[in-house]
Design an enzyme around this catalytic site. Structure first.
Site, mmCIF file in Angstrom:
data_model
loop_
_atom_site.group_PDB
_atom_site.id
_atom_site.type_symbol
_atom_site.label_atom_id
_atom_site.label_comp_id
_atom_site.label_asym_id
_atom_site.label_seq_id
_atom_site.Cartn_x
_atom_site.Cartn_y
_atom_site.Cartn_z
ATOM 1 N N PRO A 111 -24.010 -6.371 -10.686
ATOM 2 C CA PRO A 111 -23.251 -7.333 -11.499
ATOM 3 C C PRO A 111 -22.605 -6.700 -12.731
ATOM 4 C CG PRO A 111 -25.294 -8.330 -10.753
ATOM 5 C CD PRO A 111 -25.354 -6.904 -10.306
ATOM 6 N N ASP A 161 -20.461 -3.745 -6.338
ATOM 7 C CA ASP A 161 -21.400 -3.009 -7.187
ATOM 8 C C ASP A 161 -22.414 -3.969 -7.805
ATOM 9 O OD1 ASP A 161 -22.463 -0.830 -8.750
ATOM 10 O OD2 ASP A 161 -20.490 0.122 -8.588
ATOM 11 N N SER A 203 -1.574 -11.320 15.382
ATOM 12 C CA SER A 203 -0.350 -12.127 15.444
ATOM 13 C C SER A 203 -0.379 -13.181 14.334
ATOM 14 C CB SER A 203 -0.269 -12.793 16.830
ATOM 15 O OG SER A 203 0.130 -14.144 16.729
ATOM 16 N N ASP A 260 0.816 -1.217 0.000
ATOM 17 C CA ASP A 260 0.000 0.000 0.000
ATOM 18 C C ASP A 260 0.849 1.267 0.000
ATOM 19 O OD1 ASP A 260 -2.307 -1.557 0.004
ATOM 20 O OD2 ASP A 260 -2.382 -1.647 2.183
ATOM 21 N N LYS A 317 -11.989 -4.623 -3.454
ATOM 22 C CA LYS A 317 -13.217 -4.846 -2.671
ATOM 23 C C LYS A 317 -14.431 -4.397 -3.464
ATOM 24 C CE LYS A 317 -10.949 -4.794 1.767
ATOM 25 N NZ LYS A 317 -9.731 -4.040 1.383
HETATM 26 O O1 C5P Z 1 -0.720 -2.373 6.716
HETATM 27 P P1 C5P Z 1 -1.612 -3.528 7.052
HETATM 28 O O2 C5P Z 1 -0.845 -4.798 7.295
HETATM 29 O O3 C5P Z 1 -2.598 -3.217 8.120
HETATM 30 O O4 C5P Z 1 -2.433 -3.755 5.674
HETATM 31 C C1 C5P Z 1 -3.541 -4.616 5.590
HETATM 32 C C2 C5P Z 1 -4.059 -4.652 4.155
HETATM 33 O O5 C5P Z 1 -5.157 -5.543 4.080
HETATM 34 C C3 C5P Z 1 -4.593 -3.320 3.636
HETATM 35 O O6 C5P Z 1 -4.353 -3.295 2.224
HETATM 36 C C4 C5P Z 1 -6.075 -3.380 3.908
HETATM 37 O O7 C5P Z 1 -6.806 -2.585 3.005
HETATM 38 C C5 C5P Z 1 -6.343 -4.856 3.667
HETATM 39 N N1 C5P Z 1 -7.517 -5.431 4.316
HETATM 40 C C6 C5P Z 1 -7.743 -5.384 5.689
HETATM 41 N N2 C5P Z 1 -8.883 -5.974 6.203
HETATM 42 C C7 C5P Z 1 -9.749 -6.598 5.398
HETATM 43 C C8 C5P Z 1 -9.523 -6.668 4.029
HETATM 44 C C9 C5P Z 1 -8.375 -6.084 3.523
HETATM 45 O O8 C5P Z 1 -6.926 -4.845 6.435
HETATM 46 N N3 C5P Z 1 -10.796 -7.220 5.882
#
Ligand code: C5P
Length: 211
Positions: A64, A62, A170, A7, A59
């Protein structure tokens, strides 16, 4: 197995980090920050530089037809998997599955997930069991939920857990609870030495899975 959530905005930085940590990760996940910062072409570039499968975490949620129009471009851009929301209903999810592999969100990792998505997780698991996506997203911050989702989910559907590291989850607990892949962003790309951070995490995960 580790999925890098890349990201960052900048193309050069993304490519550098991906190459640095490549040997410790199994897949790369790109989200809106990198796509908006560097353009959709970054998916193919990362894929070619690293040889790793690419997840586009859009994610999608929307109707179909719109899901289909977006997904077509994203698969054409080199994505191997697209993350989609299940709460929009089976038809919207299926529209994307007709074009390629998907990973469906059944529960999110942030505190706000308790407001709307957690209460309907059972229904989302039911949809997943019916349509059999490649995988589902479950919260790495809540191992007890991962364990529950694993128990309810058909065998063979992979569980991806974000929330490891920066959000407090964790790696070991998520894996023990049944996760197949842990998704890690800031703990790796935000580290002073991303390669070292990835190596440490890799060793932690490997020690657990062989122990
Ligand atoms: O930096 P971090 O390890 O928190 O990044 C987590 C990634 O996973 C981000 O891209 C976030 O948008 C994504 N994500 C999340 N929870 C979800 C789905 C996706 O944190 N349920």
């Amino acid at each position: 197995m580790i999925v890098l959530a890349l990201d960052v905005y900048e193309r050069e930085r993304a490519l550098r980090i991906a190459e640095d940590v490549r040997e410790y990760i199994s897949m790369i996940k790109v989200n809106w920050p990198l796509i908006l910062g560097s353009g959709i072409g970054i998916i193919r570039e990362l894929k070619e530089r690293t040889g790793l499968p690419m997840i586009a975490d859009l994610k999608l949620a929307d109707i179909p037809n719109t899901n289909r129009l977006v997904a077509k471009k994203v698969f054409e851009a080199g994505a191997d998997y697209i993350i989609v929301h299940g709460f929009v209903g089976r038809d919207s999810v299926r529209a994307i599955m007709e074009l390629g592999e998907i990973i469906m969100v059944v529960e999110m990792s942030h505190p706000g997930a308790e407001e709307f998505i957690q209460p309907v997780a059972d229904k989302l698991i039911e949809i997943a069991n019916e349509i059999e996506p490649f995988g589902v997203i479950a919260p790495g911050t809540r191992p007890e939920r991962v364990r529950y989702i694993r128990k309810m989910l058909k065998k063979g559907i992979k569980i991806f857990t974000p929330g490891i590291g920066a959000q407090g989850g964790s790696a070991r607990k998520a894996l023990e609870a049944g996760a197949d892949y842990i998704i890690v962003g800031r703990r790796i790309y935000g580290a002073e030495d991303p390669r070292r951070a990835a190596e440490e995490l890799y060793k932690e995960v490997r020690a657990w899975s062989s122990g």
